[in-house]
Structure formats: C-alpha cells, structure tokens
Design a protein around this motif. Structure first.
Motif, short mmCIF file in Angstrom:
data_model
loop_
_atom_site.label_atom_id
_atom_site.label_comp_id
_atom_site.label_asym_id
_atom_site.label_seq_id
_atom_site.Cartn_x
_atom_site.Cartn_y
_atom_site.Cartn_z
N LEU A 481 -1.38 -5.93 -6.96
CA LEU A 481 -0.21 -5.78 -7.91
C LEU A 481 0.28 -4.44 -7.85
CD1 LEU A 481 -0.45 -8.86 -10.87
CD2 LEU A 481 0.32 -8.59 -8.07
N CYS A 484 1.90 -4.13 -4.14
CA CYS A 484 2.72 -4.97 -3.83
C CYS A 484 4.37 -5.17 -4.69
CB CYS A 484 2.89 -6.25 -4.86
SG CYS A 484 3.86 -8.28 -4.39
N LEU A 540 6.55 -11.24 -5.27
CA LEU A 540 5.28 -11.68 -5.57
C LEU A 540 4.96 -13.44 -5.46
CD1 LEU A 540 5.29 -10.78 -9.31
CD2 LEU A 540 3.69 -10.10 -8.13
N ARG A 543 3.95 -13.03 -2.24
CA ARG A 543 2.19 -12.54 -2.36
C ARG A 543 1.69 -14.17 -1.97
NH1 ARG A 543 -0.99 -12.29 -5.98
NH2 ARG A 543 -2.85 -11.00 -6.05
N VAL A 554 -0.81 -15.10 -9.30
CA VAL A 554 0.28 -15.03 -10.30
C VAL A 554 1.19 -15.32 -10.19
CG1 VAL A 554 2.00 -12.63 -11.45
CG2 VAL A 554 -0.28 -12.20 -10.53
#
Length: 607
Positions: A481, A484, A540, A543, A554
């Motif tokens: 993360l 990311c 996110l 991802r 997430v």
C-alpha cells in the motif's frame, strides 16, 4: 556484471525434521574471531597508524582522527573512567547522536569493560519523549551521562532522574557538565593495560534499546563476542571487506544496531574509515548529505529505502557526483524495508553506465538481539526484498504453516542471552532448544533451492483475522500500500481486526500533498479534501481489481491530521510506527473509519 571475486557463493545445508520444522545452516566454516573490539583497534593502530578511522564535519572540512590517535585517546578516556570508579556495573548513558567524541567515549568504555547505553537523541531533545528517556534511566541506572552540547540538552540534563549523575559534554558552556577534554587527560594512577586485560569476549560493553514498536523499549546486553563474531561472519561472506579498507559516509544512528554495531564495527574490524554524515534523508537535511558526498564518497553505501530513493534522484541530476559515487563502490546495502524495484534497477543501470559493472546490491536480516546480522544475501540477485541465507555459525529454525510461510527462530554465538532487568521476558524469548523466537516470518525464494535464500514476510504479531476468519498479513500489505499511495502517504496502519473489511489509516506526507496541489482541511483529527479523497480512492480501486481476495483488498481509508507522536509512543526512535499504539490512541478515528456516514471516510469502489 558483478565482479566475481567480490562475493562468496551461498552454501546452505537444509535439514527437514519429522515435526515439520526446517533447519538451515551455512556449509562454510566460521573464520577467526577477535576477543574484543580493542584487538581491532590495536591491530590497525599498528598496521595503519595514519589512516583515518573516524571523521566528522568541522567548518568547511573534516575533523579526522587516525587509528593511532584514536587508540591513544581511547586509552586516556578509559583510564579517566576507571579512575572515577566506573566498571561493568556502572553504565554510561549517551544521549547525543553520532559524533567523534561519542565514538571515542564508546570505544574507551568498551576497552575498559564499561557498558554504554546510546539512546535516540529525540528522547532527550523532545520534551514529549522524556518519558522514554526516564524509562531507560530507570532500567540501566547510569553513573555518567554524555551529551555533545550541554545547552542544547539542558532540559534532559535537568531531569531529576539524572541528579547525582556526572554529566560530560563536548561543549559544556556554563553548565555543571564536565568538559569532555577532562577525560582526555586520563588518570596516571590507573594501569590501563591491566584494566583492558580483564575485559573478555563475554564482557557486556553495550546495552542497546529495542525499537519499542510493540512495547516499551527493552535493554539488550551486547557482548564483545556478539559483535566480534558478527563481523567475522560478514567478512567471511563478503571477502572484499578484507581485500581493501572500506570507506563509508554514513548517517545511520549509533543508538540503533544497524548504524552503531553493524556499520561502525565493520569499519573498525576491517581497518576502514567512517565519515559521519550529519545529513539525513529528509527535506531540509538531505542537502547536507549531498554536500558531504561531494567531498568524500565511500566503497560501501548503507541506507534505508527512502534514502536511496532520494539519492538516486540527486545522482541523476549531478553527473560529477554520479561518477564519484560509483567509482570505487563495492556494495549497495539497504535495510529497514524492501527497496522499490525501480530504485534497485535505477542504481544498476547507473552503475553500468559509469563503470561497466554493478556493485553487489543486497540486504540482510537481523535484530537488535542478534548483533545484528543472521541472514545475508551475499551473492548477486536481480530482485529486491531477498534477505539471504544463514551466515557462518548461525542455525535458523523455520516453522512453516500450510502456505509455507515460516516463523523464524535463530541460534548462534552472536545472539543475546537475555534482556536487562527482565528475566521473565528473556525466558519466554527462547524455545526448548535454545533458539531465539524472533516473531518474524520468512518465505523461501524457491522452496526447492534453499541456496536462493529467504525473503522477509512480516511480523507474526502484526497479522490479524477479519470476522470472516480470513488472515491478513499486515506487514506485507503495508509495504504494498505504501507503494500504491506513494508519495502521498508517508506511512500507514492497516486495520480490520475483528471487522468485516480491511481499512487503512493514512499518515500523509504534507509536502507531497502541497506539491500535488491539495489543501486538505482538518475535521476532528482527520483530513478532508475532495481531490485527495478521489485520488486515494482511484488508486486503491485500481489496486483492488488485481487483489487476490479479502485478505489483501482494502475497502476504506481515512487520512490523519496529526502526525504520529514519538512522545505518545506512536513512533519509535528509528521512525517506525507502533501500530498497536496508534490504534489504541486513535480509537475514535478507527471507529470513524468504519462509519459509512462519516464524510472523512474514503470508500473504495469494487472492494
């Protein structure tokens, strides 16, 4: 394209036990080990008396101390310390960061068998962190304390816990502190040779504090044997350390085992030169690092990933510095987290362009309790994230789960016997076979070829289950993360224990937000900005489309307004987040994260 003579090939012996555990050891023999760090100092003062050992910035140039000068000053300081009645039971607290006087005092104490206790300078300089300093003082009960500047450290020096403790300062000013120069006068009544002769491999010469990422910092007694063995282990694996004296320009703090034991002792053991970098890989201080590198470059480069990322950008912009940096470089060594692959490849490409070959690019694994190195990737690899194979003399026990994620335990002569003042904690830190229970997890790069090494896979204690019973590997997910959300997120905490979904509390990089044009407003401890929320949600969501399931997907995020607090224990001295403390202290924000009606909560589409 790495010089073939610059590394030693892996040789791993694997034993698969009936209980399912796996034992890994090195097939190489451990080389000759010095008895004490004083042996190294005497050797190089004899063989290379005029070679620079320690140096720090002084005006436009450097204050440089040769091996012969260091030995002379170390013996004088050792006599002065013993003349004051200091011994193995009277530790010295060092409150300042890296410096030549700090190094001289530490070596003199080691020479005389007196433990030093270096702590993060933030503990003394930040009033909110004084509770951590008090904890250390209560734990070790020092008889002498050192600060480079008595004025700068005045608030810490004035703590009632240091009443009656002699304070020594390089710049004492008008305070009650003893001038450091007084120690250099020695004590003619002390037989320094006899004192040093009484110091041996099992003498405790350093008490290092753990990071405190899961609890209060613990004191790790470090012996001469632990440090001397570890340097032999690393030089056995990296022959170029013995082929020519290494040189480093290094900022890594000496209160931490990476900078203070691994790097410092590597220079001393191999007759190298340590130029103290008074810069740091943060805005406003990195320019000083570049200035220092413009004056001196090393044969080894140690750093944390963010430091190498910043350095790569600077090298791309400065042709002269780039050529100087790579000219004699044997090693690029990162630790603390996995180096982004694009940074790894950037250094490889640059090295080939400058010198036609790539230095050994590598990492290692170890802990404060292991002095520190236990695993080292000492043959070339093309990927970041691999921490290597057992060093000579180390036995690694792996306890695999059904997914071949292995809890790692270690045994060897470089591993502590227990914690200071906490026999109960120490007893629970070793299993029935005497292996130190590290709490870390590893995976094989190739389960069929153990010589390919292991890669770090997080802390066992950081893992948690969702309400569905799904395990979340928080450490590995955090690294993913951070990549990311880079550069918007300076750090983050994974949430979801006993909840239905994974969430993330984001600690933003305020400068990165400003550079990107965001101007968030504070709303009860959270930051809100429509554009920032949309960008985080977009990244996110993108991802999430490639996530492997609920264990990595997430679903929500919340951006923190307040930085992590060192004084409140949310951040360790080395800059790591204490996730447990963050979640406890910010319980209200955690509840808001899972409130779909809260306007600060960022929901992720498709998660």
């Amino acid at each position: 394209m790495v010089r073939t003579e610059s590394y030693r090939s892996h040789n791993v012996v694997r034993e698969d036990r009936p209980d399912g555990s796996i034992i890994l050891t090195s097939g190489h023999e451990l080389g000759e080990v010095a008895d004490t760090t004083g042996d190294w100092l005497h050797r190089w003062a004899g063989e290379a008396p005029d070679r620079v050992f320690l140096a720090e910035r002084s005006g436009p140039g450097w204050r440089e101390e040769s091996y012969s000068a260091v030995l002379e000053k170390v013996r004088a300081i050792a006599a002065a310390l013993v003349g004051r009645g200091l011994n193995a039971d009277t530790p010295i607290l060092i409150m300042s960061g890296n410096g030549v006087d700090h190094g001289l005092l530490s070596l003199a104490a080691q020479y005389a068998g007196i433990p030093v206790v270096p702590v993060a300078e933030q503990y003394a300089l930040i009033p909110g962190a004084h509770d951590r300093l008090r904890h250390v003082i209560d734990l070790v009960r020092p008889s002498l304390a050192y600060a480079v500047d008595a004025g700068e450290y005045a608030e810490a020096i004035a703590l009632k816990e240091l009443e009656g403790v002699e304070i020594v300062a390089s710049r004492p000013g008008s305070s009650r502190a003893t001038p450091f120069d007084d120690l250099l006068r020695g004590d003619a009544g002390i037989d320094v040779d006899a004192v040093h002769a009484g110091v041996g491999p099992d003498s405790v010469v350093k008490i290092l504090m753990t990071s405190g990422s899961t609890s209060h910092p613990k004191g790790v007694p470090t012996t001469h044997r632990m440090m001397c063995v570890n340097q032999t282990q690393m030089a056995d694996a990296l022959p170029f350390l013995r082929e020519r004296p290494p040189v480093i320009v290094d900022w890594l703090p000496w209160n931490h085992v990476f900078g203070g034991s691994h790097n410092f002792n590597m220079m001393l053991a191999n007759g190298g030169s340590l130029y103290i970098d008074d810069g740091k890989p943060v805005k406003g201080r990195f320019e000083r690092t570049l200035e220092n590198l413009s004056m001196v470059t090393g044969t080894l480069a140690f750093n944390v990933p963010v430091g190498f990322s910043m350095l790569l950008g600077a090298l791309r912009a400065d042709d002269s510095l780039r050529r100087r940096f790579f000219a004699d470089l044997d090693l690029v060594f990162y630790a603390g987290a996995s180096l982004p692959q694009e940074v790894w490849e950037g250094f490889e490409q640059m090295a080939v362009e400058v010198k036609g070959s790539v230095p050994l690019m590598t990492s290692s694994w170890g802990l404060t309790e292991t002095a520190p190195a236990c695993l080292l990737q000492h043959e070339p690899t093309s990927r970041s994230g691999i921490v290597g194979v057992p060093l000579n003399g180390i036995s690694v026990k792996l306890l695999p789960d059904e997914d071949m994620r292995c809890e790692v335990r270690v045994k060897g002569p470089n591993i502590m016997s227990g914690y200071i003042g906490d026999a109960g904690k120490a007893a629970g830190s070793f299993d029935e076979e005497g292996y130190f229970v590290t709490g870390d997890a590893m995976r094989f790069v190739d389960p069929e070829r153990p010589e390919k090494g292991l890669r770090f896979d997080g802390r066992i204690s950081e893992d948690f289950k969702l309400l569905t019973g799904t395990w979340v590997r928080a450490a590995a997910l955090r690294l993913d993360l951070l990549s990311c959300l880079s550069p918007l997120a300076a750090d983050l905490v994974i949430t979801g224990h006993d909840r239905n979904e994974i969430g993330v509390l984001v600690f933003p990089d305020r400068q990165a937000l400003a550079d990107a044009g965001y101007a968030p407003e504070e709303a009860g401890g959270a930051l809100t900005d429509p554009g920032l929320s949309a960008e985080i949600a977009r990244r996110l969501a993108e991802r999430a489309r490639t996530a492997t399931g609920s264990s990595t997907r997430v679903a929500r995020a919340l951006v923190m307004a307040e930085p992590a607090s060192l004084g409140e224990g949310e951040m360790t001295a080395k800059g790591s987040l204490n996730a447990r403390k963050v979640l406890t202290r910010r319980a209200a924000l955690l509840d808001r994260l899972y409130d779909d009606d809260d306007p600060a909560t960022i929901r992720i589409q498709g998660a």
